[in-house]
Write a protein that holds these residues in place. Structure first.
Motif, short mmCIF file in Angstrom:
data_model
loop_
_atom_site.label_atom_id
_atom_site.label_comp_id
_atom_site.label_asym_id
_atom_site.label_seq_id
_atom_site.Cartn_x
_atom_site.Cartn_y
_atom_site.Cartn_z
N ARG A 47 -5.24 28.39 -29.68
CA ARG A 47 -3.85 28.44 -30.14
C ARG A 47 -3.64 29.46 -31.25
N ILE A 48 -4.72 29.95 -31.84
CA ILE A 48 -4.61 30.88 -32.96
C ILE A 48 -4.26 32.28 -32.43
N THR A 49 -3.17 32.84 -32.92
CA THR A 49 -2.74 34.16 -32.45
C THR A 49 -2.91 35.25 -33.49
N ARG A 50 -3.05 34.86 -34.78
CA ARG A 50 -3.21 35.86 -35.82
C ARG A 50 -4.32 35.47 -36.78
N SER A 51 -5.00 36.49 -37.29
CA SER A 51 -5.96 36.30 -38.38
C SER A 51 -5.27 36.81 -39.64
N PRO A 52 -4.84 35.90 -40.51
CA PRO A 52 -4.03 36.30 -41.67
C PRO A 52 -4.84 36.63 -42.91
N SER A 53 -4.22 37.35 -43.81
CA SER A 53 -4.72 37.40 -45.18
C SER A 53 -4.41 36.03 -45.79
N THR A 54 -5.33 35.51 -46.60
CA THR A 54 -5.12 34.17 -47.15
C THR A 54 -4.80 34.17 -48.65
N VAL A 55 -4.48 35.33 -49.20
CA VAL A 55 -4.16 35.37 -50.63
C VAL A 55 -2.98 34.48 -50.95
N ASP A 56 -1.91 34.55 -50.16
CA ASP A 56 -0.74 33.71 -50.42
C ASP A 56 -1.05 32.23 -50.25
N ALA A 57 -1.86 31.90 -49.25
CA ALA A 57 -2.27 30.50 -49.07
C ALA A 57 -3.01 30.00 -50.31
N HIS A 58 -3.87 30.83 -50.85
CA HIS A 58 -4.61 30.44 -52.05
C HIS A 58 -3.69 30.32 -53.26
N ASP A 78 0.51 30.67 -38.23
CA ASP A 78 0.13 31.82 -39.05
C ASP A 78 0.29 31.44 -40.51
N ILE A 79 -0.81 31.06 -41.16
CA ILE A 79 -0.73 30.62 -42.56
C ILE A 79 -0.69 31.78 -43.53
N GLY A 80 -0.46 32.99 -43.02
CA GLY A 80 -0.14 34.12 -43.88
C GLY A 80 1.36 34.31 -43.99
N ASP A 81 2.12 33.54 -43.21
CA ASP A 81 3.58 33.63 -43.17
C ASP A 81 4.16 32.76 -44.30
N PRO A 82 4.94 33.34 -45.22
CA PRO A 82 5.51 32.54 -46.32
C PRO A 82 6.32 31.34 -45.84
N LYS A 83 7.01 31.48 -44.70
CA LYS A 83 7.80 30.36 -44.18
C LYS A 83 6.90 29.20 -43.79
N VAL A 84 5.80 29.51 -43.13
CA VAL A 84 4.83 28.48 -42.74
C VAL A 84 4.25 27.81 -43.98
N LEU A 85 3.94 28.60 -45.00
CA LEU A 85 3.37 28.05 -46.23
C LEU A 85 4.37 27.15 -46.95
N ILE A 135 8.39 27.04 -54.01
CA ILE A 135 7.23 27.73 -53.41
C ILE A 135 7.69 29.03 -52.77
N SER A 136 8.80 29.00 -52.05
CA SER A 136 9.34 30.21 -51.41
C SER A 136 9.66 31.27 -52.45
N GLU A 137 10.28 30.84 -53.54
CA GLU A 137 10.65 31.76 -54.60
C GLU A 137 9.40 32.39 -55.24
N GLN A 138 8.40 31.58 -55.47
CA GLN A 138 7.17 32.07 -56.08
C GLN A 138 6.40 33.00 -55.14
N LEU A 139 6.40 32.67 -53.85
CA LEU A 139 5.72 33.53 -52.88
C LEU A 139 6.39 34.90 -52.78
N ALA A 140 7.70 34.94 -53.00
CA ALA A 140 8.43 36.21 -52.92
C ALA A 140 8.15 37.09 -54.14
N SER A 141 7.53 36.49 -55.16
CA SER A 141 7.16 37.25 -56.36
C SER A 141 5.65 37.53 -56.31
#
Length: 220
Positions: A98-109, A138-145, A159-165
């Protein structure tokens, strides 16, 4: 470093990445180890690591990533089969297909870091593992996070506001670099009481034994 007491919980720092299947397995085994040592007071803290720091911020397609790393999708199948079998034993339902993307995980962290202040690190780490390895999100997607954060009771709009910064981006990246600096080359890595490192997704009984030995000062 003194042994853990009722006033000083045994500190367990888990260096981990949420796109690492062995880290998901390690988390569940740690959960089970803590159940086996229920009388032991511990404090678990999740620390960031990037399994592959070459992945760009936008991520890459899973197919391209696996072919680039392993040569073909077929080459990685035996490892996925092994992990699926091990996962079932720990209550994990791996769905690598089911995994379609390999994301960067900086935002997840970054989100995991923010969850610490709310006492919700364990919950967000578990939710992100599930999102990636079972749901294929896709846990690199801010919306998913943000949605994951909302589901475990965090303020999704904040969280959305902080991710956008760029809030805490440099701090997280520095923590990742520090993990490399202290010699962490593979994850999960459990750093116990600030000085004992247990590498890999150890089975729960072995991990429980290590925790008790360290807490009671029985280490060599």
């Amino acid at each position: 470093m003194t042994e853990a007491t009722s006033l000083q919980p045994l500190q367990i720092d888990v260096v981990s990445d949420v796109v690492c299947p062995w880290c998901y397995l390690g988390k569940r085994r740690l959960d089970h180890a803590l159940e086996m040592t229920a009388g032991l007071e511990v404090a678990v803290r999740w620390k960031p690591f990037r399994l592959d720091p070459t992945i760009p911020p936008e991520g890459v397609t899973r197919k391209d990533y696996l072919e680039g790393k392993f040569g073909s999708l077929e080459a990685v199948q035996p490892m996925h089969d092994q992990l699926s079998d091990l996962g079932r034993m720990e209550g994990i339902d791996f769905h690598f297909d089911r995994i379609t993307r390999s994301p960067s995980t900086v935002d997840a962290h970054r989100v995991i870091r923010w969850a610490e202040a709310e006492g919700a690190q364990d919950q967000i780490v578990e939710r992100l593992f599930l999102a990636y390895f079972t749901e294929g999100l896709d846990i690199g997607d801010p919306k998913v996070l943000s949605e994951a954060a909302d589901e475990i009771g965090l303020d999704a709009s904040l969280i959305s506001e902080q991710l956008a910064s760029d809030m805490d981006r440099a701090t997280v990246e520095a923590d990742i670099e520090n993990a490399y600096h202290i010699g962490v080359t593979g994850v999960p890595c459990f750093i116990i009481a600030g000085k004992y490192a247990v590498m890999g997704a150890q089975e729960a009984p072995a991990l429980a034994q290590a925790l008790v030995q360290i807490a009671t000062g029985q280490t060599a």
